[in-house]
Enzyme design. Sequence first.
Site, PDB file in Angstrom:
ATOM      1  N   LYS A   1      44.890  31.734  44.682  1.00 26.69           N
ATOM      2  CA  LYS A   1      46.278  32.069  45.043  1.00 26.69           C
ATOM      3  C   LYS A   1      47.174  30.834  45.123  1.00 26.69           C
ATOM      4  O   LYS A   1      48.388  30.956  45.016  1.00 26.69           O
ATOM      5  CB  LYS A   1      46.325  32.857  46.358  1.00 26.69           C
ATOM      6  CG  LYS A   1      45.711  34.240  46.187  1.00 26.69           C
ATOM      7  CD  LYS A   1      46.163  35.237  47.217  1.00 26.69           C
ATOM      8  CE  LYS A   1      45.685  36.633  46.805  1.00 26.69           C
ATOM      9  NZ  LYS A   1      46.061  37.690  47.684  1.00 26.69           N
TER      10      LYS A   1
ATOM     11  N   LYS B   1      39.856  41.046  38.165  1.00 25.90           N
ATOM     12  CA  LYS B   1      39.756  42.199  39.077  1.00 25.90           C
ATOM     13  C   LYS B   1      41.089  42.939  39.129  1.00 25.90           C
ATOM     14  O   LYS B   1      42.155  42.343  38.962  1.00 25.90           O
ATOM     15  CB  LYS B   1      39.322  41.770  40.482  1.00 25.90           C
ATOM     16  CG  LYS B   1      40.370  41.074  41.318  1.00 25.90           C
ATOM     17  CD  LYS B   1      39.992  41.103  42.805  1.00 25.90           C
ATOM     18  CE  LYS B   1      41.202  40.664  43.644  1.00 25.90           C
ATOM     19  NZ  LYS B   1      41.150  40.969  45.035  1.00 25.90           N
TER      20      LYS B   1
ATOM     21  N   LYS C   1      46.545  44.138  43.600  1.00 31.60           N
ATOM     22  CA  LYS C   1      47.896  44.593  43.947  1.00 31.60           C
ATOM     23  C   LYS C   1      48.936  43.587  43.483  1.00 31.60           C
ATOM     24  O   LYS C   1      50.010  43.945  43.054  1.00 31.60           O
ATOM     25  CB  LYS C   1      48.038  44.689  45.465  1.00 31.60           C
ATOM     26  CG  LYS C   1      47.260  45.766  46.119  1.00 31.60           C
ATOM     27  CD  LYS C   1      47.759  45.907  47.562  1.00 31.60           C
ATOM     28  CE  LYS C   1      46.606  46.106  48.514  1.00 31.60           C
ATOM     29  NZ  LYS C   1      46.127  44.851  49.088  1.00 31.60           N
TER      30      LYS C   1
HETATM   31  N1  AQP Z   1      39.348  45.133  42.228  1.00 32.96           N
HETATM   32  C1  AQP Z   1      38.678  45.401  43.346  1.00 32.96           C
HETATM   33  N2  AQP Z   1      37.458  45.965  43.294  1.00 32.96           N
HETATM   34  C2  AQP Z   1      36.775  46.286  44.433  1.00 32.96           C
HETATM   35  N3  AQP Z   1      37.265  46.061  45.669  1.00 32.96           N
HETATM   36  C3  AQP Z   1      38.484  45.496  45.774  1.00 32.96           C
HETATM   37  N4  AQP Z   1      39.246  45.164  46.824  1.00 32.96           N
HETATM   38  C4  AQP Z   1      40.409  44.627  46.385  1.00 32.96           C
HETATM   39  N5  AQP Z   1      40.436  44.604  45.039  1.00 32.96           N
HETATM   40  C5  AQP Z   1      39.255  45.141  44.629  1.00 32.96           C
HETATM   41  C6  AQP Z   1      38.875  45.373  48.224  1.00 32.96           C
HETATM   42  O1  AQP Z   1      39.910  46.097  48.864  1.00 32.96           O
HETATM   43  C7  AQP Z   1      39.963  45.733  50.238  1.00 32.96           C
HETATM   44  C8  AQP Z   1      41.389  45.480  50.661  1.00 32.96           C
HETATM   45  O2  AQP Z   1      41.935  44.416  49.901  1.00 32.96           O
HETATM   46  P1  AQP Z   1      43.108  43.520  50.471  1.00 32.96           P
HETATM   47  O3  AQP Z   1      44.290  44.322  50.687  1.00 32.96           O
HETATM   48  O4  AQP Z   1      42.635  42.790  51.659  1.00 32.96           O
HETATM   49  O5  AQP Z   1      43.438  42.489  49.390  1.00 32.96           O
HETATM   50  P2  AQP Z   1      42.662  41.775  48.277  1.00 32.96           P
HETATM   51  O6  AQP Z   1      41.213  41.721  48.468  1.00 32.96           O
HETATM   52  O7  AQP Z   1      43.282  40.454  48.116  1.00 32.96           O
HETATM   53  O8  AQP Z   1      42.938  42.786  47.110  1.00 32.96           O
HETATM   54  P3  AQP Z   1      44.165  43.007  46.180  1.00 32.96           P
HETATM   55  O9  AQP Z   1      44.385  44.447  46.122  1.00 32.96           O
HETATM   56  O10 AQP Z   1      43.883  42.303  44.939  1.00 32.96           O
HETATM   57  O11 AQP Z   1      45.414  42.397  46.910  1.00 32.96           O
HETATM   58  P4  AQP Z   1      46.234  41.108  46.604  1.00 32.96           P
HETATM   59  O12 AQP Z   1      46.595  41.187  45.167  1.00 32.96           O
HETATM   60  O13 AQP Z   1      47.397  41.213  47.520  1.00 32.96           O
HETATM   61  O14 AQP Z   1      45.360  39.947  46.906  1.00 32.96           O
HETATM   62  C9  AQP Z   1      39.053  44.517  50.409  1.00 32.96           C
HETATM   63  O15 AQP Z   1      37.841  44.934  51.017  1.00 32.96           O
HETATM   64  C10 AQP Z   1      38.796  44.069  49.001  1.00 32.96           C
HETATM   65  O16 AQP Z   1      37.520  43.460  48.875  1.00 32.96           O
END
Ligand code: AQP
Length: 329
Positions: A111, A192, A195
């Site tokens: 990030k 992956k 969001k």
């Molecule tokens: N692609 C993925 N496959 C499986 N699990 C996933 N998680 C996120 N992306 C995947 C799991 O979702 C939970 C919540 O995620 P988060 O909101 O804490 O943020 P993150 O892990 O950083 O996921 P994002 O959606 O990609 O958000 P951004 O882009 O904001 O960083 C966690 O348990 C995560 O493992």
Amino acid sequence: MTRVFSGIQPTGEMHLGNYVGAVRRWVDDQERAEAIYCVVDLHAMTVPYDPSVFRSETQRLAMLLLAAGLDPQRCIVFVQSHVPLVTELTWILNGIATVGELRRMTQFKDKSHGQESVSAGLFDYPVLMAADILLYDTDEVPVGDDQTQHVELARDIAIRFNHRFGDTLVVPRATIPPVGARVKDLQRPEAKMSKSIDSPQGTILVLDSPAAITKKVRSAVTDSGSEVRFDPDEKPGVSNLLALYASATGTGVAQAEGEFAGAQYGTFKAAVAEALVEYLRPVRERYEELAADPGEVARILAGGAAKAEAIATVTMERVRSSTGLLLPE
Ligand code: AQP
């Protein structure tokens, strides 16, 4: 009873990766464990965000968790910032975590990569996450595999804390799902699903319409060749779709592979799309019902925060006592 805790950031719409990798299992875990789940709004403040939509995104995500099947009779659902004790514990744990270990976190590296300026909060994100986990005496943290490094850090911090101050904190462990631990972007199956990465065609949102889901699956990148086979190295696109199909239908990947032996990619994608539409349909329908009654959601979140705070207060009494803080009269 086992205590389970996990959270999700209100940084955008919940996608299929969040649902399969984490939230779907949260729903299952509430049946077998004492489960606590929260919308981690303080974590979302570690990157630039728009305050004019932040509040409504937090509320929408809470609503979506309830729509996904979290039941306030069976688990605690709340918003992270409603229990401010977590920030006190974060500060205390900042005296335990080291700059060296925070620098090694791959999410921070990803990030912060290429950014001119990065907030101290983004660097400290894993300590806030450790505070969340440790504040609620958590045994298990169900996460996708992108978050296992952070849970390992929370574990190391708890062990170090207990070594320094005596047995005070419960030492947690991560649990990841057998399939769907890392759902890939449909357009870029090497990355992956996420969001915050701008890939609207590669990201299936939990609230997408059936037509949108079908369109995204139809245009998913597959691989050269025509065989539907699970081989994440050679066939990342097809393997991602097979894993999604297995998650949506509750079958194993090997069984899903057998079902599509000899099938064309077009037939396979149509079946995956249909399975995903049915998988997400109940969530979308329940969300519409909840959206009509925002007062009920606010009431559920207030009840959840009160229960979470009661647990957090007891933990913080132990922490303040073992760390030698002068306790107020
Ligand atoms: N692609 C993925 N496959 C499986 N699990 C996933 N998680 C996120 N992306 C995947 C799991 O979702 C939970 C919540 O995620 P988060 O909101 O804490 O943020 P993150 O892990 O950083 O996921 P994002 O959606 O990609 O958000 P951004 O882009 O904001 O960083 C966690 O348990 C995560 O493992």
